[in-house]
Write a protein that holds these residues in place. Structure first.
Motif, mmCIF file in Angstrom:
data_model
loop_
_atom_site.group_PDB
_atom_site.id
_atom_site.type_symbol
_atom_site.label_atom_id
_atom_site.label_comp_id
_atom_site.label_asym_id
_atom_site.label_seq_id
_atom_site.Cartn_x
_atom_site.Cartn_y
_atom_site.Cartn_z
ATOM 1 N N ASN A 417 50.337 55.443 87.800
ATOM 2 C CA ASN A 417 49.508 55.305 86.599
ATOM 3 C C ASN A 417 48.295 56.228 86.652
ATOM 4 O O ASN A 417 47.813 56.694 85.599
ATOM 5 N N LYS A 418 47.776 56.490 87.843
ATOM 6 C CA LYS A 418 46.674 57.464 87.950
ATOM 7 C C LYS A 418 47.140 58.844 87.505
ATOM 8 O O LYS A 418 46.404 59.540 86.788
ATOM 9 N N LYS A 419 48.331 59.218 87.905
ATOM 10 C CA LYS A 419 48.859 60.514 87.481
ATOM 11 C C LYS A 419 49.089 60.526 85.971
ATOM 12 O O LYS A 419 48.838 61.543 85.292
ATOM 13 N N ALA A 420 49.554 59.384 85.453
ATOM 14 C CA ALA A 420 49.790 59.309 84.006
ATOM 15 C C ALA A 420 48.487 59.471 83.227
ATOM 16 O O ALA A 420 48.463 60.124 82.165
ATOM 17 N N VAL A 423 47.517 63.213 83.173
ATOM 18 C CA VAL A 423 48.321 63.957 82.204
ATOM 19 C C VAL A 423 47.910 63.593 80.773
ATOM 20 O O VAL A 423 47.780 64.465 79.901
ATOM 21 N N ALA A 424 47.686 62.282 80.522
ATOM 22 C CA ALA A 424 47.333 61.839 79.170
ATOM 23 C C ALA A 424 45.977 62.379 78.750
ATOM 24 O O ALA A 424 45.773 62.728 77.574
ATOM 25 N N ASP A 429 43.018 65.936 75.264
ATOM 26 C CA ASP A 429 42.006 66.979 75.099
ATOM 27 C C ASP A 429 42.564 68.126 74.263
ATOM 28 O O ASP A 429 41.893 68.641 73.345
ATOM 29 N N LEU A 430 43.804 68.515 74.560
ATOM 30 C CA LEU A 430 44.434 69.590 73.771
ATOM 31 C C LEU A 430 44.676 69.132 72.332
ATOM 32 O O LEU A 430 44.471 69.903 71.378
ATOM 33 N N ALA A 431 45.105 67.865 72.183
ATOM 34 C CA ALA A 431 45.372 67.365 70.834
ATOM 35 C C ALA A 431 44.091 67.309 70.009
ATOM 36 O O ALA A 431 44.101 67.601 68.799
ATOM 37 N N THR A 432 42.980 66.936 70.654
ATOM 38 C CA THR A 432 41.709 66.861 69.932
ATOM 39 C C THR A 432 41.284 68.235 69.432
ATOM 40 O O THR A 432 40.825 68.406 68.283
ATOM 41 N N ASN A 451 48.292 56.941 73.584
ATOM 42 C CA ASN A 451 48.922 57.170 74.886
ATOM 43 C C ASN A 451 47.880 57.222 76.007
ATOM 44 O O ASN A 451 48.095 56.700 77.110
ATOM 45 N N LEU A 452 46.740 57.845 75.704
ATOM 46 C CA LEU A 452 45.689 57.940 76.713
ATOM 47 C C LEU A 452 45.146 56.561 77.068
ATOM 48 O O LEU A 452 45.027 56.216 78.247
#
Length: 483
Positions: A417-420, A423-424, A429-432, A451-452
């Protein structure tokens, strides 16, 4: 000088406010201490222990025999027996008796001693049971405390998400007014804002329920103020998983776990009870003694009257017959003051005082098979106590291995979950950036945002779950509960 005094007073008041707030916080240590002092299960275990102590004291003093005294004062009317002469009479009398009886067992095949030893072991087992209940309550408090902390953090996470949505909604409204983006984007964010608001309400409800459950464990009034101390989950110390291998933890817990100590004491107590029941099958030799005294006096005054009876015959002297009369005496009863019935009290007690002493041998021949049945029941109780111990050992081993596997799974889930989250966060950040320049529609943006926060919620939940699983293993190892 005046400014210095004002500054000093301000600092003092500020420190007092922070100190009072800190004192009002409920940390794990405070929760555990309060539960140990107020939890109903612990109080009930303490009562059971004190009851066992009374039974032990009673068994201990039974070895010294019995001594009983009695006295009675009564009025006799009509036909009754004179306790001094053992003659039935028709009168009114005042009687009193005294008795003191002593009986001491000299030998009964150590049955009384074994009963005392059995009661002592039962009492010791109840003392250990208090520690077992305290450990269970401590673990339950830790579980409830961590659950409440998690729900509080989930409330904070929902608030952060709502704040992010609110800010993005404000930006979108500005873009809509400028004509840069369509009104649909604003509407979709309005829906998300309402959803996030509802999520906060749900999270707050969950926190309130978990807090109530924690209060119930503490036996704290539900209306009492309750503000949790919330240390960062990262600061909670946990033992390395390598030092909590299940076989090692199990070997340690066998010697330190209160449940196992209690089972061993109960087995020993049951074995001593077998010896006691066996001793009851054989004769018992005892010594006895008694002191007896009594008093009796008439309630009425008794005088003797005299008279001459009718002719009983004739005495012949030659040709002359002489009538013969027989004198007689009879009791004449008259009333007298009540206190005069006690006349001669001391003399009677002195004359009627008696003593008894002797040996007594009680031989059990037939008593409905109850003694032998109790002996066989005592043997079965030993077998049952041993089975209880085996079952508890099996449950302990299973619990330890299950806790270990749960801890390993929680650790792996937490790492995933830390890795998730990483990634999220990058994806969001890119989506924003793309959304702000109009290259991404609102639905896709909200999907990335959800998702984040789902990833963050999962990371938070798995982190608390991992900490709790490790605390369970530490509990089994006998390390206690510390946060």
């Amino acid at each position: 000088m005046r400014i210095t005094k004002i500054l000093t007073l301000f600092l003092f008041l500020t420190f007092s406010v922070f100190y009072a707030a800190a004192q009002d916080k409920w940390g794990l240590r405070r929760c555990v201490d309060y539960a140990l002092a107020n939890n109903i299960s612990i109080k009930q275990a303490d009562i059971d222990s004190r009851t066992a102590k009374l039974s032990y004291d009673q068994a201990k003093y039974t070895q010294f025999g019995q001594a009983n005294g009695a006295t009675g004062l009564g009025l006799n009317f009509g036909r009754s027996i004179n306790q001094t002469t053992n003659v039935y009479t028709n009168n009114e009398g005042l009687s009193q008796f005294y008795s003191l009886n002593v009986n001491v067992t000299l030998f009964n095949w150590f049955a009384l001693r074994r009963a005392t030893e059995s009661s002592k072991l039962t009492y010791d087992a109840q003392e250990v049971n208090i520690e077992r209940v305290k450990n269970d309550v401590t673990l339950n408090v830790a579980a409830g405390y961590l659950t409440a902390l998690l729900s509080e953090q989930q409330v904070n996470l929902a608030i952060i998400k709502l704040d992010l949505t609110r800010r993005q909604l404000g930006n979108t409204k500005a873009l809509v007014r400028a004509g840069s983006v369509p009104e649909l984007n604003e509407a979709e964010l309005e829906v998300q804002f309402a959803t996030d608001t509802s999520a906060i309400i749900t999270a707050q409800e969950t926190y309130d329920i978990n807090t109530l459950q924690l209060k119930a464990i503490l036996n704290l009034d539900v209306a009492a103020p309750f503000d949790l101390d919330t240390p960062p989950v990262e600061s909670i110390p946990v033992e390395p998983i390598a030092s909590l291998q299940p076989d090692v933890v199990y070997a340690i817990s066998i010697g330190t776990f209160p449940q196992q100590k209690m089972n061993d004491l109960r087995i020993s107590s049951a074995e001593k009870n077998v010896d006691y029941s066996r001793g009851r099958l054989y004769p018992t030799l005892s010594i006895y003694g008694a002191l007896i005294d009594n008093f009796f006096n008439d309630l009425r005054r008794v005088d003797l009257g005299s008279g001459i009876a009718d002719t009983k015959g004739y005495a012949v002297n030659g040709a002359i017959q002489y009538p013969v009369f027989q004198p007689y005496q009879y009791p004449v009863y008259s009333s007298q003051p009540f206190w005069k019935a006690f006349q001669g009290y001391g003399n009677q007690l002195s004359n009627n005082f008696g003593q008894q002493a002797g040996l007594q041998l009680n031989i059990p021949i037939f008593n409905g098979y109850s003694t032998r049945t109790n002996y066989k029941k005592a043997q079965l109780n030993v077998a049952s106590a041993k089975l209880t111990k085996d079952n508890d050992l099996l449950a302990l081993k299973q619990g330890i291995y299950q806790a270990y596997y749960n801890a390993v799974a929680s650790m792996e889930k937490y790492e995933a979950n830390k890795k998730a989250v990483t990634v999220a966060e990058k994806s969001f950040d890119l989506a924003t950036k793309r959304y702000n320049i109009g290259l991404l529609n609102t639905i896709d943006y909200l999907t990335n945002q959800n998702n984040l926060f789902t990833a963050r919620a999962n990371e938070l939940t798995s982190h608390y779950d991992f900490v709790f699983r490790m605390k369970v293993l530490e509990y089994y190892k006998g390390l206690g509960i510390k946060l």
